[in-house]
Structures are given as C-alpha cells and as structure tokens.
Design a protein around this motif. Structure first.
Motif, short mmCIF file in Angstrom:
data_model
loop_
_atom_site.label_atom_id
_atom_site.label_comp_id
_atom_site.label_asym_id
_atom_site.label_seq_id
_atom_site.Cartn_x
_atom_site.Cartn_y
_atom_site.Cartn_z
N GLN A 113 -6.07 3.34 -13.24
CA GLN A 113 -6.17 3.04 -12.00
C GLN A 113 -6.52 1.66 -11.79
O GLN A 113 -6.52 0.95 -10.82
CB GLN A 113 -6.77 4.05 -11.30
CG GLN A 113 -6.18 5.43 -11.22
CD GLN A 113 -6.49 6.53 -12.34
OE1 GLN A 113 -6.67 5.86 -13.56
NE2 GLN A 113 -6.42 7.50 -11.98
N HIS A 121 -5.04 -2.10 -9.89
CA HIS A 121 -5.76 -2.77 -9.01
C HIS A 121 -5.91 -4.40 -9.35
O HIS A 121 -6.03 -5.24 -8.74
CB HIS A 121 -6.94 -2.36 -8.36
CG HIS A 121 -6.57 -1.12 -7.41
ND1 HIS A 121 -6.01 -1.14 -6.09
CD2 HIS A 121 -6.51 0.05 -7.74
CE1 HIS A 121 -5.81 -0.19 -5.55
NE2 HIS A 121 -6.16 0.88 -6.42
N ASN A 134 -8.69 -4.58 -3.17
CA ASN A 134 -8.33 -4.31 -4.68
C ASN A 134 -9.49 -4.35 -5.54
O ASN A 134 -9.77 -3.85 -6.37
CB ASN A 134 -7.28 -5.40 -5.20
CG ASN A 134 -6.03 -5.29 -4.39
OD1 ASN A 134 -5.50 -4.04 -4.46
ND2 ASN A 134 -5.08 -6.14 -4.23
N PHE A 159 -11.63 -1.28 -4.85
CA PHE A 159 -10.99 -0.09 -6.01
C PHE A 159 -11.05 -0.43 -7.35
O PHE A 159 -11.46 0.51 -7.99
CB PHE A 159 -9.63 0.09 -5.64
CG PHE A 159 -9.23 0.68 -4.28
CD1 PHE A 159 -9.65 2.16 -4.19
CD2 PHE A 159 -8.64 0.09 -2.82
CE1 PHE A 159 -9.54 2.94 -2.89
CE2 PHE A 159 -8.71 0.78 -1.99
CZ PHE A 159 -9.38 2.28 -1.78
N LEU A 160 -10.90 -1.61 -7.75
CA LEU A 160 -11.07 -2.07 -9.27
C LEU A 160 -12.48 -1.63 -9.64
O LEU A 160 -12.66 -0.98 -10.79
CB LEU A 160 -10.93 -3.48 -9.53
CG LEU A 160 -11.10 -4.03 -10.82
CD1 LEU A 160 -10.50 -3.49 -11.87
CD2 LEU A 160 -11.10 -5.53 -10.79
N TRP A 167 1.07 -1.18 0.08
CA TRP A 167 0.06 -0.08 -0.15
C TRP A 167 0.96 1.22 -0.08
O TRP A 167 0.58 2.28 -0.77
CB TRP A 167 -0.87 -0.09 1.26
CG TRP A 167 -1.71 1.25 1.40
CD1 TRP A 167 -1.59 2.33 2.00
CD2 TRP A 167 -2.98 1.42 0.54
NE1 TRP A 167 -2.45 3.35 1.91
CE2 TRP A 167 -3.30 2.71 1.16
CE3 TRP A 167 -3.97 0.72 -0.34
CZ2 TRP A 167 -4.60 3.37 0.33
CZ3 TRP A 167 -4.85 1.30 -0.87
CH2 TRP A 167 -5.26 2.61 -0.51
N GLN A 205 -7.27 -9.41 -1.04
CA GLN A 205 -7.61 -8.84 -2.17
C GLN A 205 -8.98 -8.08 -2.39
O GLN A 205 -9.43 -7.66 -3.28
CB GLN A 205 -7.77 -10.16 -3.18
CG GLN A 205 -6.26 -10.82 -3.43
CD GLN A 205 -5.27 -9.68 -4.06
OE1 GLN A 205 -5.56 -9.22 -4.91
NE2 GLN A 205 -4.20 -9.88 -3.51
N VAL A 251 -1.80 -0.37 -3.64
CA VAL A 251 -2.49 -2.04 -3.46
C VAL A 251 -2.53 -2.81 -2.62
O VAL A 251 -1.56 -2.37 -1.66
CB VAL A 251 -1.94 -2.46 -5.01
CG1 VAL A 251 -2.31 -1.66 -6.02
CG2 VAL A 251 -0.78 -2.82 -4.87
#
Length: 222
Positions: free
Chosen positions: A72, A76, A57, A60-61, A43, A54, A49
């Motif tokens: 971005q 991720h 991630n 954020f994905l 991070w 996970q 990340v």
C-alpha cells in the motif's frame, strides 16, 4: 491536500505583461478545476491515490510504511514519483504551453487505455501530466498560486490583506478564493462524473485544459 509552496510574493509588472493571459484568472480557474477533478477521479478509480495533490499521498505513504504495509505504501509512492518527474521536466523546459499540451496528451492516453494498461501506469501518467501543468502555471496576475493546492491558496488569500494595499489586496483575495472554490467544484464534479462515466469522465478535464490552452494560444496570436 497539496504540496505547499513558499509564501506568496509579488512579481514584476513586466513579467505579468509578458505572460498575459497565461496568468489570467480564467486560465487559473480552468486548470485548478481540472486538478480537483483529477484528484477525485484517481481516488475513486485508481485505488485511493491523489493524482494532483501530493500531500495526501505523502500522509498515506508514511502511515502504511510505519505499519509495515509496504504494498500500500508503494501504491502511494507512485503518484509522488510521477509528479516529481513531471515537475522536473516542466521546470527544465520552461515552456508552459508545450507542458499544458503534454498534460492533455497524458490524459487522453489514460482515458483511451485505462482498462487495458496496468493501474500503476495510469497513476503515473495522470500525476506526470498534472505536474507538467502545475509547475508551468504558477501565477495569477502578480500573485503565486498552485493549481493543485487548497490549503496554500487559502493562506495566500489571507496574506493579501497584510502584504499589499487594501484595494489590491481585495482583488488578490477574490482571485485566490475563486481558485480555491474552482478546485472544490472540480472535485465535486469529478466524483459525480467518475461514478457514472468511469474513464470517459476524463473528457471533462481534457476539455478544461484544452480550452485553457486555446485561450493562451489565441492571445499570443493577436
């Protein structure tokens, strides 16, 4: 934040006895502390990340993809792909000590080359290594756990009191609570060490995983 698994289930005593120290609380604590450290490290050092957990991630994905920030979102996606690949390899190999050794090799490689390789390669390397370990060590005693999880392990702590006799439930709850706390401790130490020592701070999770590997090999040699 972490990938969640199915509700906990009891494993046969024969399986536990066969695996021995690989399913012990000291080994689980060492590996979970290492995973917490790696999340803090990635991070802070690799663009926000999570190398081990996970779920963050995935969140954020989805957020970046929905807002059209594809670069971005792809950032991720990398650790997710690395983690899934590592987990697939570990499940096929069914060789916990070999996979733990593989994680150590990945971390050493990233530590020595962090500023000479591209950031995506470092992210994939850490996530791949973390998955090798997490997919190979999933039991403490007769209970399931995830070394990269907090939420799932907290639910497992509560489930012990409803699933098994009170005395055994108390022991299981203490084990799961210990695992949760070691993840938090690893993240705290990881944040402090990363800000001060950068890539060299990876020496700590490498040491933790190496000690866990030594414990397993020592017990097998007896």
């Amino acid at each position: 934040m972490a990938m969640e698994a199915a509700p906990p289930k009891l494993e046969s005593k024969a399986l536990v006895d066969a695996c021995g120290v690989e399913q012990s609380l000291p080994v689980a604590s060492l590996l979970t502390m290492s995973a917490g450290f790696l999340d803090a490290f990635t991070w802070l050092s690799l663009g926000g990340v999570f190398g081990s957990s996970q779920t963050g991630n995935v969140v954020f994905l989805g957020m970046y993809a929905a807002s059209g920030h594809w670069h971005q979102a792809a950032h991720h996606l990398l650790p997710i792909l690395g983690f899934l690949t590592g987990a697939s390899v570990a499940i096929r190999l069914k060789a916990p000590l070999l996979c733990l050794g593989g994680e150590i090799v990945c971390l050493v490689a990233v530590m020595l080359t962090l500023h000479r390789i591209s950031e995506p390669v470092a992210i994939i390397g850490i996530s791949f290594g973390s998955a090798l370990q997490s997919a190979s060590f999933r039991h403490v005693g007769r209970l399931n756990y995830l070394s990269v999880a907090v939420t799932g392990n907290m639910f497992r702590t509560l489930d012990q009191f409803a699933a098994i006799p009170r005395a055994e439930a108390a022991r299981g709850a203490v084990d799961m609570l210990t695992i949760c706390l070691t993840f938090v401790l690893g993240a705290a130490v990881g944040g402090w060490a990363t800000l001060r020592f950068d890539a060299a701070s990876l020496a700590l999770p490498i040491t933790l995983s190496t000690f866990a590997l030594w414990l397993c090999r020592r017990r097998r040699a007896i």
